[in-house]
Scaffold this motif. Sequence first.
Motif, PDB file in Angstrom:
ATOM      1  N   LEU A  86       0.814  -1.213   0.000  1.00 35.34           N
ATOM      2  CA  LEU A  86       0.000   0.000   0.000  1.00 35.34           C
ATOM      3  C   LEU A  86       0.849   1.265   0.000  1.00 35.34           C
ATOM      4  CD1 LEU A  86      -2.790  -1.094   2.510  1.00 35.34           C
ATOM      5  CD2 LEU A  86      -3.006  -0.844   0.039  1.00 35.34           C
ATOM      6  N   ASN A  87       2.050   1.171   0.569  1.00 35.23           N
ATOM      7  CA  ASN A  87       2.929   2.341   0.630  1.00 35.23           C
ATOM      8  C   ASN A  87       4.022   2.310  -0.426  1.00 35.23           C
ATOM      9  OD1 ASN A  87       2.185   4.047   3.203  1.00 35.23           O
ATOM     10  ND2 ASN A  87       1.964   1.896   3.799  1.00 35.23           N
ATOM     11  N   GLY A  88       3.938   1.332  -1.360  1.00 32.06           N
ATOM     12  CA  GLY A  88       4.862   1.295  -2.481  1.00 32.06           C
ATOM     13  C   GLY A  88       6.281   0.952  -2.113  1.00 32.06           C
ATOM     14  N   LEU A  89       6.459   0.168  -1.041  1.00 28.18           N
ATOM     15  CA  LEU A  89       7.810  -0.200  -0.615  1.00 28.18           C
ATOM     16  C   LEU A  89       8.267  -1.425  -1.381  1.00 28.18           C
ATOM     17  CD1 LEU A  89       7.351   0.217   3.244  1.00 28.18           C
ATOM     18  CD2 LEU A  89       8.102   1.911   1.581  1.00 28.18           C
ATOM     19  N   SER A  90       9.467  -1.410  -1.894  1.00 30.04           N
ATOM     20  CA  SER A  90      10.002  -2.532  -2.651  1.00 30.04           C
ATOM     21  C   SER A  90      11.455  -2.744  -2.278  1.00 30.04           C
ATOM     22  CB  SER A  90       9.871  -2.293  -4.155  1.00 30.04           C
ATOM     23  OG  SER A  90      10.514  -3.313  -4.876  1.00 30.04           O
TER      24      SER A  90
END
Length: 746
Positions: A54-58
């Motif tokens: 949801l927070n775009g962490l990769s």
Amino acid sequence: MTDKTTPAEDDDHLIAQGVDEEPVEVNRRLYEGKSLMFITSFAALYAAFHMAALNGLSISEWTGIVIPFLPTFPMETWNFRIVHVAGALALGFLLFAGRIDFPEKGQETPILGYAAYALMIPALFSLGMAFSFAAEISSGKMWNGIDEGIRFSETYLFGLPLIVATAGSIILSWFHQRERSGLAAPDVVLAVCGAAVAAYLITIYGTLMRNSTGTPFAPIGISIAAVAGTALIMELTRRVAGMALVVIAAIFLCYVFIGDKLPGFLNSPPITWQRFFSQVYTDAGILGPTTAVSSTYIILFIIFAAFLQASKVGDYFVNFAFAAAGRARGGPAKVAIFASGLMGMINGTSAGNVVSTGSLTIPLMKKVGYHRKTAGAVEAAASTGGQIMPPIMGAGAFIMAEITGIPYTEITIAALIPAVLYFVSVYFMVDFEAAKLGMRGMKSEELPKFSQMVRQVYLFLPIIILIYALFMGYSVIRAGALATMSAAVVSWLTPYRMGPRSIFRAFEIAGTMSVQIIAVCACAGIIVGVISLTGVGARFSSLLLSLADTSQLLALFFAMCISILLGMGMPTTAAYAVAASVVAPGLVQLGIPLLTAHFFVFYFAVLSAITPPVALASYAAAGISGANPMETSVASFKIGIAAFIVPFMFFYNSALLMDGSVLDIGRAALTAVVGVFLLSSAVQGWFLGAVAAWFLRIGLIAAALLMIEGGLISDLIGVGIAAAVFAVQRIFHPKPDAAIPVRGAD
């Protein structure tokens, strides 16, 4: 780093200790050893996956290291929702047994276990075929629903093994017995089946085949996978939420195939099973609004609630409420209103909140003199009110925003006055009850020290940050993430500092807590899919329009009854999603504004939790108080009576939803508060320090309805009637129509 978990030395004055701990369901497995480590890790990773996605962490983007099979973010929307549902299915089947009785060690049913392990073969074969399809497609093979070779592979090599494994394991799980700390073979097979469904759908929807759903070109495998997925969702819903929603979903599914044989407005065109199921596992059904919300906002706020729980902030909320209101007459009931409303707003389920906070407040209410049915009813009404309390509204606000397209902040602002009216009404009801019975508050030595609670007021910061971020224009996801992080930071100012172990524990709690609501939302998606694909919602709207030709009030009353009926036995999110699909479109066609129509059905879907005969919140409270469940549900209906009247006022006075000038909104709010005061006085038979006779109570009801209506003339008439009642009571002292019950009587 180690987590500091030793409470402060002066904590012995606190009433609430672990009040927000999640209750352990009767069919939840209690693993030990390596099994426990695996399940807790699975639950924590499942919740953390959502926070990252949801927070775009990769990890790959941050480190430059590409890890095979690790998802990259942001994920494609449909794939994310499919993984969201599949993860909940796997975790849910491993956590919740198919039956509630657990045998002693050595008394299991091994022959059923062996049969289940035999079903593992077709389940794994089906999963392997899904991956083989992915390999073929990635190598350039064109996939369609017409090619005979593809149809054969999907039907007999993927679909048939999947259906056999799914159906066989579901049936075996009803009879298979396994000790509570052990993995059950049928449940493991069901988890694999859920993975097979997800693997196939992600593979096929990744091609142009997504656009073919509902047409003859759709691969048969989509329909077969959807049949298995639907069965898995309904079975998990049965385990975590009971039979009510499953029965309703089954009725709607039956309607798909018999609707063409029904008369009148229920008649629908014939639909083949292939066409229906090729569409139901799309954004027209299971992957639609309910799963969209559960995979984003609901899971995010479950994580937020889990962090509050792990940092013991939830305990502080309740202790603060006791310190502030415990000394008032009937203090524990007023504490229940505040604490249960606050916690119920976050956790999204009336019955679940009753079990958590009610275990503390109900015994204390009985101790100060409330009848046990009243104690249970107050807790049920307060917990139900939490579902209409902004800014979170038990996740209902997010579903409403998703369905209507109305901005979330506009919805929460509109919900403010109705929520205040509800809780003010409940407060008056319990206060008048306490006055009639001559109750006292709790003693100072029985309560937390208010001075210390005030010194810890910074523990409200996560809630304040959440509200501030939302109204500063941050997205709901970003605001929720900031509030979650602030809960961990604030914990360092308490004896319960969150380190890596506590953070892992919070994610594990969130993963476990999320299973029920995700299953319920997916099951509600089945119903929404039936409604949208059969057109029954439009025909229901026509029925409301025909009723409105006779009487608009009659149409609204009928819509209220249907909303309550559809919501009975279901959590808030599912109840509203179904009612919004069936009832709200008809109200909009009556000319009612979109927001007003959806608030109308939302309120009554929520109130089904305290409406006899199927009042889940009231029944949960009765289990704690020891009262008769039906009597408790009637009492909670009485306490929440204002909430059944206010939605009708939305139609006549939109200022109650913040629609109008500041003067109009202020006058509507003020007169409505006076109206619910008069209504509470009439229902309880206690008006300005004296018991009211029956004919005076009728006058108070009339005055209340006129005040709530909100027009200038009606307000003046209402004030006049109230003044006349007061004058008659003070001058003539009419004899009360019933004796006041003895304090503490059971």
